[in-house]
Design an enzyme around this catalytic site. Structure first.
Site, mmCIF file in Angstrom:
data_model
loop_
_atom_site.group_PDB
_atom_site.id
_atom_site.type_symbol
_atom_site.label_atom_id
_atom_site.label_comp_id
_atom_site.label_asym_id
_atom_site.label_seq_id
_atom_site.Cartn_x
_atom_site.Cartn_y
_atom_site.Cartn_z
ATOM 1 N N ASP A 100 72.733 53.489 -105.783
ATOM 2 C CA ASP A 100 71.763 54.409 -105.183
ATOM 3 C C ASP A 100 70.539 53.568 -104.814
ATOM 4 O OD1 ASP A 100 69.776 56.194 -104.571
ATOM 5 O OD2 ASP A 100 69.871 57.314 -106.458
ATOM 6 N N TRP A 138 67.021 59.916 -111.867
ATOM 7 C CA TRP A 138 68.009 59.983 -110.777
ATOM 8 C C TRP A 138 69.351 59.444 -111.224
ATOM 9 C CZ3 TRP A 138 66.506 63.470 -107.735
ATOM 10 C CH2 TRP A 138 65.148 63.662 -107.491
ATOM 11 N N LYS A 193 62.127 57.501 -97.695
ATOM 12 C CA LYS A 193 61.111 56.622 -98.283
ATOM 13 C C LYS A 193 60.867 55.432 -97.347
ATOM 14 C CE LYS A 193 62.914 58.478 -102.438
ATOM 15 N NZ LYS A 193 61.928 59.472 -102.767
HETATM 16 N N1 PMP Z 1 67.758 58.786 -106.043
HETATM 17 C C1 PMP Z 1 66.516 58.287 -106.081
HETATM 18 C C2 PMP Z 1 66.306 56.909 -106.617
HETATM 19 C C3 PMP Z 1 65.445 59.052 -105.624
HETATM 20 O O1 PMP Z 1 64.198 58.572 -105.667
HETATM 21 C C4 PMP Z 1 65.687 60.358 -105.118
HETATM 22 C C5 PMP Z 1 64.593 61.230 -104.550
HETATM 23 N N2 PMP Z 1 63.323 60.949 -104.864
HETATM 24 C C6 PMP Z 1 66.995 60.832 -105.132
HETATM 25 C C7 PMP Z 1 68.007 60.018 -105.580
HETATM 26 C C8 PMP Z 1 67.324 62.209 -104.626
HETATM 27 O O2 PMP Z 1 67.282 62.168 -103.263
HETATM 28 P P1 PMP Z 1 67.451 63.437 -102.317
HETATM 29 O O3 PMP Z 1 66.235 64.269 -102.521
HETATM 30 O O4 PMP Z 1 67.546 62.817 -100.966
HETATM 31 O O5 PMP Z 1 68.687 64.144 -102.723
#
Ligand code: PMP
Length: 375
Positions: free
Chosen positions: A180, A109, A204
Site C-alpha cells: 500500500d 491502514w 496525496k
Molecule cells: N492507506 C493509507 C496509507 C492511507 O493513508 C489511506 C488514506 N488516508 C488509505 C489507505 C485509505 O485510502 P482511501 O481513502 O483511498 O480508501
C-alpha cells in the site's frame, strides 16, 4: 486573502501548475491532439472511449512507468474504490488455498488491510509496531515467517503515525510483495521494483480523490482466486480492458497525468526526493532540538511525508491546552491542516511533493517563534 499553506493529510495539496493545466482542459480544451470536434469539448463531457481521452489515459500510464519507476513487467491500472477497496481486492485475487496471507502491522491502514484479509481467509501478522503506538517500522522477520505465504503485505508510509520504510523489504524466495503506497508513492526511490502488486489512492502525491493507481506483475494476473470474485473486483478484468471495463474516473486520470508531467518537469523522482529530504530534515531538526515539541516517530523510521509530533507540558491538561493554542496560532498564521490524528494526538504536518520548500521554512520559523513566546 493569500493562499494558506496546505498541510492536509489528504486529499492534499496539488501544484499550482496542475490547477492551471487542468482548468484549461476543462474550460477551453484543445488537448494537444488532432483537431477533432471532440477536442473542443470539455474533458468532463467526452467519452472515455474517445481518442482525446485515450491520449490522456495512455500518457498517464506511460508516465507511471517513466516517472514513478513502475517496472514495464507490470500492468498499470486506474481503479476506483480507493485504497480501501484494494484491502479487499488483494486477498480476493491473490490468496491461495492453504497458504496464509502475511501482513506487517504498522498502523491503522495496515490494520484495516489485515481486517479485510481475515474476513476472506487465513491471515498471519508477521511483525507489528503496535506495542509502542506505531512509532517505528519493525524489523522484517526472516523468510521462515513468510515462506509458505500467498503474499506479504506492507504499508510503505503510515500516514497517521508518520513512519515509513526506508527501503521496501527485499523478500527471499518468490513470495510476492504487496504494498500500500498511498501516502508516499512518487516521493523518492524506495525499491518499487521489488513490488509485485502496488496500489495507492491518488489523493496525496498524485492527484484528486476517486482514482486509485494499481500495478500488478503480469504473471499474477493468472492466479486462480480461491473464492468467487465478481468481475469488477478482479485485476484480470481491468487489465484485459486497459482499465476501460467500465467508465473510469476520467477527470481523476487527467489530473493524474498533469501531476506526473509536473513531476517530470520538476526533476523526476530523484529531483523531488532531494527536495523532500531537505523539507523533512528541517522539521525533524526542530523537533529533535528538545523544546516544546516531541517527535512521535523514531529516527530510522521517520516519514518524509507526514511529520508527527506532540507538545510537551507538565501534565495531560497542560499538553492539551498548549496543543490547542499552537493549532489556533498556526491557523491564524496561515497554516491549514496541522491537527494530528486522535490516535497520536498533537500535530501532523503533511508535506507531500507539492508542498513547497519555502512553506516548510515558514512553518519552522513559525514553530520557533511560538516556542520562544509560549512559556
Ligand atoms: N492507506 C493509507 C496509507 C492511507 O493513508 C489511506 C488514506 N488516508 C488509505 C489507505 C485509505 O485510502 P482511501 O481513502 O483511498 O480508501
Amino acid at each position: 486573502m493569500t493562499r494558506p499553506y496546505n498541510l492536509s493529510a489528504g486529499p492534499a495539496i496539488l501544484p499550482p501548475a496542475v490547477f492551471e493545466r487542468t482548468a484549461a482542459s476543462i474550460l477551453e480544451i484543445g488537448e494537444r491532439g488532432p483537431d477533432t470536434l471532440e477536442s473542443h469539448l470539455s474533458i468532463l463531457e467526452i467519452s472515455h472511449r474517445s481518442s482525446t481521452f485515450d491520449r490522456i489515459h495512455d500518457r498517464a500510464i506511460e508516465l507511471c512507468h517513466d516517472v514513478l519507476g513502475i517496472p514495464r513487467t507490470h500492468k498499470v491500472l486506474f481503479l476506483q474504490g480507493g485504497a480501501s477497496m484494494q484491502f479487499a481486492m488483494v486477498p480476493m485475487n491473490l490468496a491461495q488455498a492453504g497458504k496464509p496471507a502475511a501482513y506487517v502491522d504498522t498502523g491503522v491502514w495496515a490494520a484495516k488491510a489485515i481486517k479485510e484479509s481475515k474476513l476472506l481467509g487465513e491471515t498471519r501478522t508477521i511483525a507489528s509496531s503496535a506495542a509502542s503506538n506505531h512509532d517505528h517500522i519493525p524489523a522484517m522477520p526472516g523468510p521462515d515467517a513468510y515462506r509458505d505465504a500467498s503474499y506479504v503485505h506492507v504499508t510503505s508510509n503510515n500516514t497517521i503515525f508518520g513512519t515509513e520504510w526506508e527501503q521496501l523489504p527485499a523478500l527471499e524466495g518468490d513470495v510476492p510483495l504487496v504494498v500500500d503506497l498511498s501516502s508516499n508513492i512518487g516521493s523518492r526511490p524506495m525499491g518499487i521494483e521489488r513490488v509485485a502488486l502496488g496500489y495507492a489512492g491518488a489523493q496525496k502525491n498524485l492527484g484528486p480523490s476517486g482514482v486509485t493507481i494499481a500495478f500488478i506483475r503480469e504473471d499474477l494476473l493468472t492466479r486462480d482466486p480461491v473464492g468467487v470474485v465478481p468481475s469488477m473486483l478482479r485485476y484480470a478484468t481491468h487489465a484485459a480492458e486497459n482499465s476501460l471495463y467500465n467508465t473510469p474516473n476520467t477527470f481523476g486520470i487527467l489530473v493524474l497525468r498533469n501531476v506526473l508531467e509536473w513531476m517530470q518537469e520538476s526533476g523526476g523522482l530523484d529531483g523531488i526526493a532531494a527536495i523532500n529530504a531537505r523539507k523533512a530534515a528541517a522539521l525533524y531538526e526542530l523537533l529533535d532540538a528538545g523544546g516544546i515539541y516531541r517527535p512521535h516517530a523514531r529516527p530510522g523510521s521517520r516519514s518524509r511525508m507526514n511529520v508527527t509530533w506532540t507538545m510537551t507540558a507538565a501534565d495531560d491538561a497542560g499538553r492539551d491546552a498548549l496543543t490547542k493554542r499552537f493549532l489556533k496560532a498556526a491557523e491564524e498564521a496561515g497554516f491549514s491542516g496541522l491537527k494530528g490524528h486522535r490516535l497520536v494526538g498533537g500535530c501532523r504536518a503533511s508535506i507531500y511533493n507539492a508542498f513547497p520548500e519555502h512553506g516548510v521554512t515558514a512553518l519552522v520559523e513559525f514553530m520557533r517563534e511560538f516556542q520562544r513566546t509560549a512559556g
